[in-house]
Design an enzyme around this catalytic site. Structure first.
Site, PDB file in Angstrom:
ATOM      1  N   LEU A  35       0.819  -1.222   0.000  1.00 59.41           N
ATOM      2  CA  LEU A  35       0.000   0.000   0.000  1.00 59.41           C
ATOM      3  C   LEU A  35       0.855   1.275   0.000  1.00 59.41           C
ATOM      4  O   LEU A  35       0.403   2.345   0.427  1.00 59.41           O
ATOM      5  CB  LEU A  35      -0.978   0.007   1.194  1.00 59.41           C
ATOM      6  N   SER A 127       8.582  -3.663 -19.030  1.00 55.82           N
ATOM      7  CA  SER A 127       8.247  -2.387 -19.668  1.00 55.82           C
ATOM      8  C   SER A 127       9.046  -2.176 -20.944  1.00 55.82           C
ATOM      9  O   SER A 127      10.186  -2.619 -21.055  1.00 55.82           O
ATOM     10  CB  SER A 127       8.558  -1.257 -18.688  1.00 55.82           C
ATOM     11  N   TYR A 152      14.819   3.107 -12.764  1.00 57.04           N
ATOM     12  CA  TYR A 152      13.557   2.350 -12.833  1.00 57.04           C
ATOM     13  C   TYR A 152      13.620   1.361 -14.008  1.00 57.04           C
ATOM     14  O   TYR A 152      13.410   0.169 -13.846  1.00 57.04           O
ATOM     15  CB  TYR A 152      12.364   3.300 -12.998  1.00 57.04           C
ATOM     16  N   LYS A 156      13.862  -2.999 -14.278  1.00 54.18           N
ATOM     17  CA  LYS A 156      13.015  -3.887 -15.094  1.00 54.18           C
ATOM     18  C   LYS A 156      13.894  -4.847 -15.907  1.00 54.18           C
ATOM     19  O   LYS A 156      13.635  -6.051 -15.969  1.00 54.18           O
ATOM     20  CB  LYS A 156      12.140  -3.064 -16.050  1.00 54.18           C
ATOM     21  N   PHE A 180       3.691  -1.156 -23.132  1.00 54.33           N
ATOM     22  CA  PHE A 180       3.963   0.158 -23.676  1.00 54.33           C
ATOM     23  C   PHE A 180       3.296   1.167 -22.736  1.00 54.33           C
ATOM     24  O   PHE A 180       3.582   1.091 -21.523  1.00 54.33           O
ATOM     25  CB  PHE A 180       3.591   0.165 -25.171  1.00 54.33           C
ATOM     26  N   ASN A 201       2.962  10.731 -15.269  1.00 56.00           N
ATOM     27  CA  ASN A 201       2.563  10.308 -16.610  1.00 56.00           C
ATOM     28  C   ASN A 201       1.604  11.300 -17.272  1.00 56.00           C
ATOM     29  O   ASN A 201       0.862  12.016 -16.605  1.00 56.00           O
ATOM     30  CB  ASN A 201       1.944   8.900 -16.555  1.00 56.00           C
ATOM     31  N   ARG A 233       4.236   7.790 -28.402  1.00 54.91           N
ATOM     32  CA  ARG A 233       4.198   6.571 -27.611  1.00 54.91           C
ATOM     33  C   ARG A 233       3.069   5.670 -28.101  1.00 54.91           C
ATOM     34  O   ARG A 233       2.142   6.136 -28.777  1.00 54.91           O
ATOM     35  CB  ARG A 233       3.945   6.893 -26.129  1.00 54.91           C
ATOM     36  N   ARG A 297      11.862  16.676 -21.431  1.00 53.88           N
ATOM     37  CA  ARG A 297      12.139  16.112 -20.108  1.00 53.88           C
ATOM     38  C   ARG A 297      13.386  15.234 -20.211  1.00 53.88           C
ATOM     39  O   ARG A 297      13.443  14.350 -21.092  1.00 53.88           O
ATOM     40  CB  ARG A 297      10.936  15.286 -19.648  1.00 53.88           C
ATOM     41  N   ASP A 300      13.745  11.353 -21.557  1.00 58.13           N
ATOM     42  CA  ASP A 300      12.680  10.927 -22.482  1.00 58.13           C
ATOM     43  C   ASP A 300      13.266  10.452 -23.804  1.00 58.13           C
ATOM     44  O   ASP A 300      14.197  11.071 -24.325  1.00 58.13           O
ATOM     45  CB  ASP A 300      11.736  12.097 -22.774  1.00 58.13           C
TER      46      ASP A 300
HETATM   47  C1  WQD Z   1       4.437  10.000 -22.293  1.00 58.62           C
HETATM   48  C2  WQD Z   1       4.708  11.178 -23.229  1.00 58.62           C
HETATM   49  C3  WQD Z   1       6.364  12.687 -22.375  1.00 58.62           C
HETATM   50  C4  WQD Z   1       3.993  14.019 -18.930  1.00 58.62           C
HETATM   51  C5  WQD Z   1       6.958   5.876 -18.537  1.00 58.62           C
HETATM   52  C6  WQD Z   1       7.807   4.652 -18.262  1.00 58.62           C
HETATM   53  C7  WQD Z   1       7.067   3.417 -18.680  1.00 58.62           C
HETATM   54  C8  WQD Z   1       5.798   3.356 -17.932  1.00 58.62           C
HETATM   55  C9  WQD Z   1       4.951   4.602 -18.263  1.00 58.62           C
HETATM   56  C10 WQD Z   1       5.376   3.245 -15.558  1.00 58.62           C
HETATM   57  C11 WQD Z   1       6.186  11.529 -23.339  1.00 58.62           C
HETATM   58  C12 WQD Z   1       5.017  13.371 -22.461  1.00 58.62           C
HETATM   59  C13 WQD Z   1       4.432  13.365 -20.072  1.00 58.62           C
HETATM   60  C14 WQD Z   1       3.741  15.418 -18.973  1.00 58.62           C
HETATM   61  C15 WQD Z   1       4.384  15.425 -21.285  1.00 58.62           C
HETATM   62  N1  WQD Z   1       6.134   3.185 -16.566  1.00 58.62           N
HETATM   63  N2  WQD Z   1       4.614  14.071 -21.217  1.00 58.62           N
HETATM   64  N3  WQD Z   1       3.953  16.071 -20.148  1.00 58.62           N
HETATM   65  O1  WQD Z   1       7.727   8.348 -20.065  1.00 58.62           O
HETATM   66  O2  WQD Z   1       6.578   7.214 -22.062  1.00 58.62           O
HETATM   67  O3  WQD Z   1       6.771   5.983 -19.923  1.00 58.62           O
HETATM   68  O4  WQD Z   1       5.712   5.769 -17.901  1.00 58.62           O
HETATM   69  O5  WQD Z   1       4.192   3.187 -15.498  1.00 58.62           O
HETATM   70  O6  WQD Z   1       7.855   2.281 -18.360  1.00 58.62           O
HETATM   71  O7  WQD Z   1       8.980   4.733 -19.050  1.00 58.62           O
HETATM   72  O8  WQD Z   1       5.229   7.911 -20.068  1.00 58.62           O
HETATM   73  O9  WQD Z   1       3.245   9.293 -19.638  1.00 58.62           O
HETATM   74  O10 WQD Z   1       5.472   9.995 -18.618  1.00 58.62           O
HETATM   75  O11 WQD Z   1       5.116  10.250 -21.061  1.00 58.62           O
HETATM   76  O12 WQD Z   1       4.555  16.053 -22.354  1.00 58.62           O
HETATM   77  O13 WQD Z   1       3.356  16.060 -17.975  1.00 58.62           O
HETATM   78  O14 WQD Z   1       4.087  12.339 -22.683  1.00 58.62           O
HETATM   79  O15 WQD Z   1       7.408  13.572 -22.776  1.00 58.62           O
HETATM   80  O16 WQD Z   1       6.416  11.991 -24.666  1.00 58.62           O
HETATM   81  P1  WQD Z   1       6.672   7.444 -20.594  1.00 58.62           P
HETATM   82  P2  WQD Z   1       4.729   9.390 -19.765  1.00 58.62           P
END
Ligand code: WQD
Length: 339
Positions: A35, A127, A152, A156, A180, A201, A233, A297, A300
Site C-alpha cells: 500500500l 516495460s 527504474y 526492469k 507500452f 505520466n 508513444r 524532459r 525521455d
Molecule cells: C508519455 C509522453 C512525455 C507528462 C513511462 C515509463 C514506462 C511506464 C509509463 C510506468 C512523453 C510526455 C508526459 C507530462 C508530457 N512506466 N509528457 N507532459 O515516459 O513514455 O513511460 O511511464 O508506469 O515504463 O517509461 O510515459 O506518460 O510519462 O510520457 O509532455 O506532464 O508524454 O514527454 O512523450 P513514458 P509518460
C-alpha cells in the site's frame, strides 16, 4: 483450468484491473501489497465490479519472513503475477538505491519463496523502457536492449535477467510482459490510475488539468523529429493489458509455452504524439485542456511503438480499444474522483 493466483501489487493501477479479469474468469485471487502507492479500498471496488472478493494481505516483498509465512499460510498457489515495484521514472533518478533495493530485493525474495513453496509459474510486469530509443520501429522482442534511461528502467531489465536465470536453474516457467503506455480505466470508473501527488505520466496529468486540479499541462518538447514535434508513444487501454495477463497465466498453467522463458510486447502497434492525445481528448470529451510547450524532459526518448505480432499470434491476444475509448474512460474515471 482456473486455479489460485497470487497478484503482487494487486491494488495498483494495472494490478487491480488484472484482478478483475482473473476473477471474472473464475480464478481465485490473492493480493499482496504494501500500500505504498495504492489504497486498500481498491479491494472493495474489485469486489463491487466482479461480485467476488480477492483475499488481501498487507505485505512488503522486501520482508522475506512475512513472504515465507504468506506462502505457508496459503498453500497451493498455482502461479504469480508480479506487479509490485516502484515505477516513477523521475523519482528513480533522484533515489536510485530506493529503486534498486525495493524492486530487485522484492523480486529475489518472491522467486526464493516461490521456489521453497513449489510455485513454479510467474508472469512478470516489465516495460518497453528496456528498449530505450529503438533504432528500428515498430520494436520487436528481439530488438537489442539499450542502456536504460533510468534506474527504474534498469530494474526492469535486471529483473528480467533474474527471472530468466531462475527459469534456467529451477523448474520455474516465466513470461515477461513488456508494456507500452497503459492508460484509461475500467468502464465502471470504480478503479483507475490513482497517482499519489503530482502525476508523472501524461494522461493522469492531462485529466487533472482538464478537471481543474492542475493549472496547465506542460508538453515536454515540441522539437522532436515527429509529425508535430511532440513525443510519440504506443498507448494501450489498461483493460486490454489486463486481458493479456490472463492469457499469459493461462499459457503457463496449460503448459502451452514454447520456451520456459518468454517475452511479449504489449502494445497496439500504433503510436500517437502528445498533441494527438490532447486534441483527441478534447474532441471526444468536449473539454478544453490548457497546455504549453516547455523543454524536453531529461531521459525521455523521442518515439516508440510496438510490433505486437508475437503476442497476437502466440498469446492469441490483441488490443481491442481505440484511442478514443481509452481517453473517454480516463475522463470518466477522473470525474468519478470528484464524487
Ligand atoms: C508519455 C509522453 C512525455 C507528462 C513511462 C515509463 C514506462 C511506464 C509509463 C510506468 C512523453 C510526455 C508526459 C507530462 C508530457 N512506466 N509528457 N507532459 O515516459 O513514455 O513511460 O511511464 O508506469 O515504463 O517509461 O510515459 O506518460 O510519462 O510520457 O509532455 O506532464 O508524454 O514527454 O512523450 P513514458 P509518460
Amino acid at each position: 483450468m482456473p486455479g489460485k493466483i497470487l497478484v503482487t501489487g494487486g491494488t495498483g493501477f494495472i494490478g487491480s484491473h488484472t484482478c478483475v479479469v482473473l476473477l471474472e474468469n473464475d480464478y481465485d485471487v490473492l493480493i499482496v501489497d504494501n500500500l505504498s502507492n495504492s489504497n486498500v479500498e481498491v479491494v472493495d471496488k474489485i469486489a463491487q465490479i466482479t461480485g467476488k472478493t480477492p483475499h488481501f494481505t498487507k505485505l512488503d516483498l522486501c520482508d522475506e519472513k512475512s513472504l515465507t509465512d504468506f506462502f505457508t499460510d496459503n498453500p497451493g498457489i498455482d502461479g504469480v503475477i508480479h506487479f509490485a515495484a516502484y515505477k516513477a521514472v523521475g523519482e528513480s533518478s533522484e533515489f536510485p538505491l530506493k529503486y534498486y533495493h525495493n524492486n530487485l530485493l522484492g523480486m529475489i525474495n518472491l522467486l526464493k519463496t516461490m521456489d521453497q513453496a513449489g510455485c513454479d509459474k510467474m508472469v512478470f510486469s516489465s516495460s518497453c523502457t528496456v528498449y530505450g530509443q529503438p533504432d528500428v520501429l515498430p520494436v520487436t522482442e528481439d530488438a537489442p536492449l539499450k542502456k536504460a534511461f533510468s534506474p527504474y528502467g534498469n530494474t526492469k531489465k535486471i529483473c528480467e535477467d533474474i527471472l530468466q536465470d531462475q527459469v534456467g536453474s529451477t523448474a520455474l516457467k516465466g513470461i515477461a510482459l513488456r508494456y507500452f503506455n497503459p492508460i484509461g480505466a475500467h468502464e465502471s470508473a470504480l478503479i483507475g490510475e490513482l497517482p499519489l501527488g503530482i502525476p508523472n505520466n501524461l494522461v493522469p496529468y492531462l485529466t487533472q488539468t482538464a478537471i481543474g486540479k492542475r493549472e496547465s499541462l506542460k508538453v515536454f518538447g515540441n522539437d522532436y523529429n515527429t509529425h508535430d514535434g511532440t513525443g510519440i508513444r504506443d498507448y494501450i487501454h489498461v483493460m486490454d493489458l489486463a486481458r493479456a495477463h490472463l492469457d499469459a497465466i493461462n499459457r503457463l498453467i496449460s503448459k502451452k509455452y514454447k520456451e520456459e522463458y518468454e517475452i511479449f510486447n504489449l502494445g497496439t502497434g500504433t503510436g500517437y504524439s502528445v498533441l494527438d492525445i490532447i486534441l483527441t481528448f478534447e474532441k471526444v470529451n468536449g473539454v478544453k485542456v490548457n497546455y504549453e510547450f516547455v523543454d524536453r524532459r531529461p531521459g525521455d526518448i523521442e518515439k516508440v511503438w510496438a510490433d505486437p505480432s508475437k503476442a497476437n499470434s502466440e498469446l492469441g491476444w490483441k488490443a481491442e480499444s481505440g484511442l478514443e475509448d481509452m481517453l473517454r474512460s480516463a475522463w470518466k474515471w477522473e470525474k468519478s474522483l470528484l464524487k
